[in-house]
Design an enzyme around this catalytic site. Structure first.
Site, short mmCIF file in Angstrom:
data_model
loop_
_atom_site.label_atom_id
_atom_site.label_comp_id
_atom_site.label_asym_id
_atom_site.label_seq_id
_atom_site.Cartn_x
_atom_site.Cartn_y
_atom_site.Cartn_z
N PHE A 70 0.87 -1.16 0.07
CA PHE A 70 0.30 0.16 -0.03
C PHE A 70 1.08 1.41 0.12
O PHE A 70 1.69 1.43 0.88
CB PHE A 70 -0.94 -0.15 1.30
N ASP A 114 9.41 3.06 1.91
CA ASP A 114 8.16 3.48 2.17
C ASP A 114 7.92 3.42 3.71
O ASP A 114 7.49 2.63 4.18
CB ASP A 114 6.93 3.16 1.40
N LYS A 172 2.68 11.05 6.88
CA LYS A 172 1.77 10.85 7.96
C LYS A 172 2.29 11.81 9.39
O LYS A 172 2.24 12.98 9.57
CB LYS A 172 1.70 9.65 8.46
C1 PLP Z 1 2.95 2.79 3.63
C2 PLP Z 1 2.19 3.94 3.14
N1 PLP Z 1 2.57 4.66 1.97
C3 PLP Z 1 1.77 5.62 1.51
C4 PLP Z 1 0.44 5.85 1.91
C5 PLP Z 1 -0.33 7.17 1.34
O1 PLP Z 1 -0.31 8.46 2.22
P1 PLP Z 1 -1.53 9.30 2.24
O2 PLP Z 1 -2.82 8.84 2.48
O3 PLP Z 1 -1.07 10.41 2.82
O4 PLP Z 1 -1.58 9.83 0.55
C6 PLP Z 1 0.07 5.31 3.32
C7 PLP Z 1 -1.02 5.48 3.61
O5 PLP Z 1 -1.71 4.66 4.51
C8 PLP Z 1 0.84 4.31 3.86
O6 PLP Z 1 0.36 3.58 4.77
#
Ligand code: PLP
Length: 404
Positions: A145, A230, A259
């Site tokens: 994700f 990530d 976040k």
């Molecule tokens: C590992 C990871 N990458 C990217 C994202 C995407 O972040 P955003 O919702 O701020 O676009 C999330 C969101 O849950 C995430 O958990």
């Protein structure tokens, strides 16, 4: 405009009436929050065991973060990147130093930071590695994700995230998460990057086998491929270290952050990498009107300051042990498996008892907020300011709903 009675059912109905149904929230309408607790419109208090999917690592309205935001609101909030402002340099320097990297590129949301990492990896592949134009490949993992943009959902393996949003962006190769042989076999001369979550949050807090990331690092080094971590959900203290990949003794070429970087106040994301990687970008090739704005940077500086104390990482490590001990004691009593690190847990509930959604609804009735994911798994990620007693309380409520 009609005036709405703000008690929970009325407020829920009003929210449903005016919004696209792209979320299915629990029936709780929050009006105030502080630390690890939120209060709903009826005055009921809930222990927040989700913390905005790690966006609230420092708790709701952390006093230092709120003070930094207030002070900045009184001075300047937005300039665009057409001009420089006085918070920008300090934010980028302090974040780069926290990451041990030369450069930072600030954006807003997590998905934008992931998009940035993809663009930078491709540009590095063409300009530095010498990959033929438009042939770059990025290896990603199944059940990943990384966000919701059309490019990012192009390499999702979740039908809900992906179906009916094609045509998809090419250039991604999906391999099973945690399978080092599959990843190594997928590397070609056109591979520019491997993009992975150190722990897969949305997938159910999946921790890869020990040694996986060390193997990925070695394969990337051998084939001149960037390792992009990530850490949007796993980073900034969540697992007991600043970055989850530290547990593996591995340093990636690029960190992708979001976040908690915004302190639960404003969206702040960034990528951090050395000059040899992030230095490939030239003016005009990438940007964002709001990225690195003064308010975001003022909050971000304070976030980095909080992390630099090590206090939150320590709390997460120590209290995480207590949380996992408590949850593991429920295995065989309605809990099938517990995974995770630090103050982060994926709990598989016996599907014969209830779904994850039902578990979260019952927990909410008992004043604990959590989030289900994929069938009968619930995710727990409390703010790192949570106390031992509060954790015990949450585990006790879980035990109670499982006992029926
Ligand atoms: C590992 C990871 N990458 C990217 C994202 C995407 O972040 P955003 O919702 O701020 O676009 C999330 C969101 O849950 C995430 O958990």
């Amino acid at each position: 405009m009609t005036s709405v009675d703000m008690r929970t059912p009325e407020a829920l109905a009003e929210a449903e009436r005016w919004t696209a149904h792209n979320y299915h929230p629990l029936p709780v309408v929050v009006t105030e929050a502080e630390g690890a607790w939120v209060t709903d419109v009826d005055g009921r208090r809930y222990l927040d065991m989700l913390a905005g999917y790690s966006a609230l690592n420092f708790g709701h309205r952390h006093p230092g973060l709120i003070a930094a935001a207030h002070a900045q609101l009184d001075r300047v909030t937005l300039t665009s990147r057409a001009f420089v402002h006085d918070q920008f340099g300090e934010f980028c320097q302090s974040l780069a130093q926290l990451c041990g990297k030369d450069l930072v590129l600030p954006m807003n949301t997590g998905a934008e930071a992931v998009e940035t990492a993809i663009k930078v990896s491709r540009a590095w592949g063409y300009r530095v590695k010498g990959v033929e134009t438009d042939r770059a490949e990025i290896i990603v993992a199944s059940d990943n994700f990384h966000g919701r943009t059309t490019t990012i959902v192009s390499f999702s393996t979740d039908p809900d995230a992906r179906n009916d949003f094609g045509p998809y962006t090419p250039g991604f190769v999906v391999v099973p998460y945690g399978d080092l042989t599959a990843l190594t076999d997928a590397i070609t001369p056109n591979t520019v990057a491997v993009l992975l979550e150190p722990i897969q949050g949305e997938a159910g807090v999946l921790v890869p086998p020990a040694g996986y990331f060390a193997g990925v690092r070695a394969a990337c080094d051998e084939h001149n491929v960037l390792l992009v971590a990530d850490e949007i959900q796993s980073g900034l203290g969540r697992t007991g270290r600043t970055f989850a990949i530290e547990h593996e003794g591995v340093v990636p070429d690029m960190y992708v952050l979001g976040k908690a970087l915004g302190g639960g106040i404003v969206p702040v994301s960034a990528v951090a990498a050395d000059r040899a990687v992030l230095g490939v970008l030239k003016p005009g090739e990438h940007g964002s009107t709001f990225g690195g704005n003064p308010l975001a940077c003022a909050v971000g500086i304070e976030v980095v300051r909080l992390l630099a104390t090590g206090e939150f990482q320590r709390r997460s490590a120590e209290l995480g042990e207590r949380l996992h001990e408590g949850l593991n004691a429920l295995v065989g009593k309605g809990v099938v498996t517990v995974r995770g690190r630090g103050l982060w847990a994926g709990v598989d509930i016996d599907p014969a008892l209830m779904t994850g959604r039902q578990a979260c609804e019952r927990l909410a009735e008992r004043g604990v907020l959590a989030k289900d994911t994929h069938g009968s798994t619930i995710r727990l990620a409390p703010p790192l300011v949570v106390t031992a007693e509060e954790l015990d309380h949450a585990v006790a409520q879980l035990a109670a709903i499982l006992a029926g």
